[in-house]
Design a protein around this motif. Structure first.
Motif, mmCIF file in Angstrom:
data_model
loop_
_atom_site.group_PDB
_atom_site.id
_atom_site.type_symbol
_atom_site.label_atom_id
_atom_site.label_comp_id
_atom_site.label_asym_id
_atom_site.label_seq_id
_atom_site.Cartn_x
_atom_site.Cartn_y
_atom_site.Cartn_z
ATOM 1 N N MET A 1 -6.752 5.911 1.822
ATOM 2 C CA MET A 1 -7.906 5.621 1.001
ATOM 3 C C MET A 1 -7.523 4.789 -0.218
ATOM 4 O O MET A 1 -8.223 3.846 -0.574
ATOM 5 N N GLU A 2 -6.395 5.158 -0.827
ATOM 6 C CA GLU A 2 -5.962 4.438 -2.019
ATOM 7 C C GLU A 2 -5.615 2.983 -1.691
ATOM 8 O O GLU A 2 -5.922 2.080 -2.477
ATOM 9 N N ASN A 3 -5.014 2.764 -0.529
ATOM 10 C CA ASN A 3 -4.672 1.399 -0.137
ATOM 11 C C ASN A 3 -5.917 0.552 0.091
ATOM 12 O O ASN A 3 -5.933 -0.637 -0.222
ATOM 13 N N VAL A 8 -9.435 -3.801 -1.882
ATOM 14 C CA VAL A 8 -10.744 -4.265 -2.349
ATOM 15 C C VAL A 8 -10.656 -4.701 -3.806
ATOM 16 O O VAL A 8 -11.234 -5.721 -4.207
ATOM 17 N N HIS A 9 -9.901 -3.969 -4.599
ATOM 18 C CA HIS A 9 -9.727 -4.290 -6.014
ATOM 19 C C HIS A 9 -9.075 -5.667 -6.183
ATOM 20 O O HIS A 9 -9.525 -6.479 -7.012
ATOM 21 N N THR A 68 -7.924 4.870 -10.938
ATOM 22 C CA THR A 68 -7.440 5.766 -11.989
ATOM 23 C C THR A 68 -7.622 7.223 -11.597
ATOM 24 O O THR A 68 -6.720 8.056 -11.795
ATOM 25 N N VAL A 69 -8.778 7.552 -11.021
ATOM 26 C CA VAL A 69 -9.042 8.926 -10.601
ATOM 27 C C VAL A 69 -8.093 9.327 -9.469
ATOM 28 O O VAL A 69 -7.533 10.437 -9.469
ATOM 29 N N LEU A 70 -7.873 8.427 -8.523
ATOM 30 C CA LEU A 70 -6.958 8.733 -7.413
ATOM 31 C C LEU A 70 -5.536 8.937 -7.906
ATOM 32 O O LEU A 70 -4.822 9.827 -7.433
ATOM 33 N N ALA A 71 -5.100 8.137 -8.867
ATOM 34 C CA ALA A 71 -3.752 8.296 -9.420
ATOM 35 C C ALA A 71 -3.626 9.596 -10.197
ATOM 36 O O ALA A 71 -2.587 10.257 -10.162
ATOM 37 N N ALA A 72 -4.691 9.993 -10.889
ATOM 38 C CA ALA A 72 -4.663 11.246 -11.650
ATOM 39 C C ALA A 72 -4.600 12.452 -10.718
ATOM 40 O O ALA A 72 -3.949 13.451 -11.027
#
Length: 121
Positions: A1-3, A8-9, A68-72
């Motif tokens: 999901m993060e990838n 997209v980012h 940011t939320v995923l990294a946290a």
């Protein structure tokens, strides 16, 4: 999901850069030679590119917050300082000895060095 969110980012960042560079400079500045052309001209082009810029900027901010939320969530609530204080202290030798004779800074004596003549195997 993060990838997926990161991909997209990055695509949004490139698209945002492209759309901003396509816009006509209003104040002169660096874009003094503005020539035009294309299917859209005048205010219609500026309005359309402005809307696209806003949409891309909002999407970029949303993906930034999502990353940011995923990294946290991956951090697990531990701090770097917690890891430092929990680690056992390393004991260092009281008097470090330099290699060579007696720990001084002079090079080793000539008789201690290997011979410079090659040996036959």
């Amino acid at each position: 999901m993060e990838n997926v969110v990161l991909t997209v980012h990055l695509l949004l960042a490139l698209a945002l850069i492209g759309v901003v560079l396509l816009q006509r400079s209003e104040g002169g500045g660096l874009g003094m030679g503005g020539g035009g052309g294309g299917a859209m001209t005048g205010r219609a082009a500026a309005t359309a590119l402005g809307k696209v810029t806003w949409i891309l900027a909002i999407a970029f901010i949303i993906t930034s917050l999502t990353l940011t939320v995923l990294a946290a969530q991956k951090a697990g609530g531990s701090s770097v300082l917690d890891r430092i204080t929990d680690a056992p202290l390393r004991e260092e030798p009281a008097d470090p000895v330099l290699p060579g004779t007696g720990g001084d800074l002079l090079p080793p004596a000539a008789d201690d060095t290997a011979p410079l003549t090659p040996t036959a195997d």
